[in-house]
Scaffold this motif. Structure first.
Motif, PDB file in Angstrom:
ATOM      1  N   ARG A  11       0.836  -1.208   0.000  1.00 34.75           N
ATOM      2  CA  ARG A  11       0.000   0.000   0.000  1.00 34.75           C
ATOM      3  C   ARG A  11       0.867   1.253   0.000  1.00 34.75           C
ATOM      4  N   ARG A  12       1.983   1.196   0.703  1.00 31.43           N
ATOM      5  CA  ARG A  12       2.865   2.361   0.833  1.00 31.43           C
ATOM      6  C   ARG A  12       3.744   2.558  -0.395  1.00 31.43           C
ATOM      7  N   LEU A  13       4.295   1.463  -0.914  1.00 30.13           N
ATOM      8  CA  LEU A  13       5.272   1.579  -1.989  1.00 30.13           C
ATOM      9  C   LEU A  13       4.660   1.557  -3.391  1.00 30.13           C
ATOM     10  N   GLY A  56       6.512   3.647 -15.635  1.00 35.94           N
ATOM     11  CA  GLY A  56       6.787   2.639 -16.649  1.00 35.94           C
ATOM     12  C   GLY A  56       7.186   1.277 -16.134  1.00 35.94           C
ATOM     13  N   VAL A  57       6.819   0.956 -14.901  1.00 37.21           N
ATOM     14  CA  VAL A  57       7.160  -0.348 -14.353  1.00 37.21           C
ATOM     15  C   VAL A  57       5.887  -1.120 -14.000  1.00 37.21           C
ATOM     16  N   THR A  58       6.023  -2.434 -13.969  1.00 37.06           N
ATOM     17  CA  THR A  58       4.939  -3.323 -13.573  1.00 37.06           C
ATOM     18  C   THR A  58       5.181  -3.736 -12.128  1.00 37.06           C
ATOM     19  N   VAL A  59       4.187  -3.592 -11.288  1.00 37.14           N
ATOM     20  CA  VAL A  59       4.348  -3.840  -9.852  1.00 37.14           C
ATOM     21  C   VAL A  59       3.646  -5.126  -9.439  1.00 37.14           C
ATOM     22  N   VAL A  60       4.380  -5.976  -8.742  1.00 44.03           N
ATOM     23  CA  VAL A  60       3.856  -7.249  -8.252  1.00 44.03           C
ATOM     24  C   VAL A  60       3.862  -7.250  -6.727  1.00 44.03           C
ATOM     25  N   CYS A  61       2.740  -7.600  -6.142  1.00 38.94           N
ATOM     26  CA  CYS A  61       2.608  -7.723  -4.687  1.00 38.94           C
ATOM     27  C   CYS A  61       3.054  -9.124  -4.283  1.00 38.94           C
ATOM     28  N   GLU A  62       4.069  -9.212  -3.423  1.00 35.08           N
ATOM     29  CA  GLU A  62       4.601 -10.504  -2.995  1.00 35.08           C
ATOM     30  C   GLU A  62       4.361 -10.726  -1.503  1.00 35.08           C
ATOM     31  N   ALA A 122     -10.087 -12.188  -0.753  1.00 38.83           N
ATOM     32  CA  ALA A 122     -10.350 -10.861  -0.183  1.00 38.83           C
ATOM     33  C   ALA A 122      -9.108  -9.985  -0.247  1.00 38.83           C
ATOM     34  N   ASP A 123      -7.937 -10.582  -0.012  1.00 42.86           N
ATOM     35  CA  ASP A 123      -6.689  -9.811  -0.089  1.00 42.86           C
ATOM     36  C   ASP A 123      -6.427  -9.339  -1.514  1.00 42.86           C
ATOM     37  N   ILE A 124      -6.737 -10.180  -2.483  1.00 38.95           N
ATOM     38  CA  ILE A 124      -6.559  -9.808  -3.893  1.00 38.95           C
ATOM     39  C   ILE A 124      -7.436  -8.605  -4.225  1.00 38.95           C
ATOM     40  N   ARG A 125      -8.700  -8.671  -3.830  1.00 40.29           N
ATOM     41  CA  ARG A 125      -9.628  -7.578  -4.138  1.00 40.29           C
ATOM     42  C   ARG A 125      -9.192  -6.281  -3.458  1.00 40.29           C
ATOM     43  N   GLU A 126      -8.645  -6.391  -2.262  1.00 42.06           N
ATOM     44  CA  GLU A 126      -8.222  -5.203  -1.519  1.00 42.06           C
ATOM     45  C   GLU A 126      -6.960  -4.587  -2.102  1.00 42.06           C
ATOM     46  N   MET A 127      -6.008  -5.410  -2.552  1.00 43.34           N
ATOM     47  CA  MET A 127      -4.686  -4.929  -2.914  1.00 43.34           C
ATOM     48  C   MET A 127      -4.511  -4.586  -4.391  1.00 43.34           C
ATOM     49  N   ARG A 128      -5.436  -5.001  -5.265  1.00 45.04           N
ATOM     50  CA  ARG A 128      -5.194  -4.823  -6.695  1.00 45.04           C
ATOM     51  C   ARG A 128      -5.160  -3.367  -7.128  1.00 45.04           C
ATOM     52  N   LYS A 129      -5.684  -2.464  -6.306  1.00 42.27           N
ATOM     53  CA  LYS A 129      -5.591  -1.041  -6.651  1.00 42.27           C
ATOM     54  C   LYS A 129      -4.178  -0.513  -6.443  1.00 42.27           C
TER      55      LYS A 129
END
Length: 259
Positions: free
Chosen positions: A202-204, A212-218, A225-232
């Protein structure tokens, strides 16, 4: 675990990796082939309205211990592909994660999605080895490579491979972007404390917007529920433990992809 013990564990993993590097056979040829783009796979799935998930094969870890009893990696990978993964992440560290280079060799001929080699890269020989194994991308950890990160990214791109550059704080994010990273993985697990907080993404995540970068949550994804919350906050997700602990990893993955 206490912070000092966890930090010592990270040092042990890096030490162990340096010993493995000495055993790499650099005479193995790197064959010319069509690299499958992990970045493109993530972007395409996102544009098509599904959640891009890099599904991981990981049998154990220092923080979790045994995650899943060993079974054929190719079988797991096949299920992941059928469930709509954007890519497959393969742990190859044997001592601490129960991985093996042969996992990639078993998976690669049977899957049409990008394969990410996930290990603690400390030497360019490992990048060359990754290309020889048939993977499409390799994990580079900013906290491990420090000021050498940019050189490793350039070396990786020289083989036609993509680099998933893992960061955990603002300084590492800037180091990754200035070093030429195109795919950035925000690790919600602090490698010094092993504490996992989705707040890290959420912070970074917003710091990479428009750059121009693609961001992946690891790390830290425990369900749809975590997917729906974090995809923004990101473009895609890398999920391992949640899937590998599930009775049916492919079915669990389908729930994330369609969340």
């Amino acid at each position: 675990m206490e912070v000092t013990k966890v930090t010592a564990m990270l040092d042990l993993i890096v030490e162990s990796t340096r010993r493995r590097v000495k055993e790499i056979d650099s005479s193995v040829p790197v064959e010319e082939r069509q690299i499958q783009s992990l970045e493109k796979s993530i972007r395409t799935r996102k544009q098509n309205g599904v959640n891009p998930v890099i599904a991981e094969i990981k049998f154990r870890s220092p923080s979790e211990g045994l995650i899943r009893s060993y079974e054929d990696p190719a079988g797991i990978a096949s299920g992941y592909v059928d469930a709509g993964c954007a890519g497959i992440s393969v742990l190859t560290n044997p001592e601490f994660f129960g991985g093996d280079n042969s996992f990639i060799e078993k998976i690669r001929p049977q899957t049409a999605v990008p394969v990410l080699r996930k290990d603690f890269v400390v030497d360019e020989a490992q990048v060359r080895e990754t290309a020889a194994l048939g993977a499409d991308a390799v994990l580079l950890i900013a906290a491990v490579l420090g000021e050498e990160l940019g050189g490793f990214i350039e070396y990786t791109h020289g083989f036609g491979l993509e680099a998933l550059v893992e960061v955990h704080d603002e300084a590492e994010m800037e180091n990754a972007i200035s070093g030429g990273a195109r795919i950035i993985g925000i690790n919600n697990r602090n490698l010094k404390t092993m504490k996992t907080e989705l707040e890290t993404t959420r912070r970074l995540g917003p710091l990479a917007a428009g750059r121009g970068v693609t961001v992946v949550c690891e790390s830290g994804i425990t369900g749809p529920a975590d997917i729906r919350e974090m995809r923004k906050c990101c473009d895609g997700f890398l999920v391992g433990t949640y899937l590998m602990k599930a009775e049916d990893p492919a079915k669990a993955l389908e729930g994330l992809v369609c969340a």
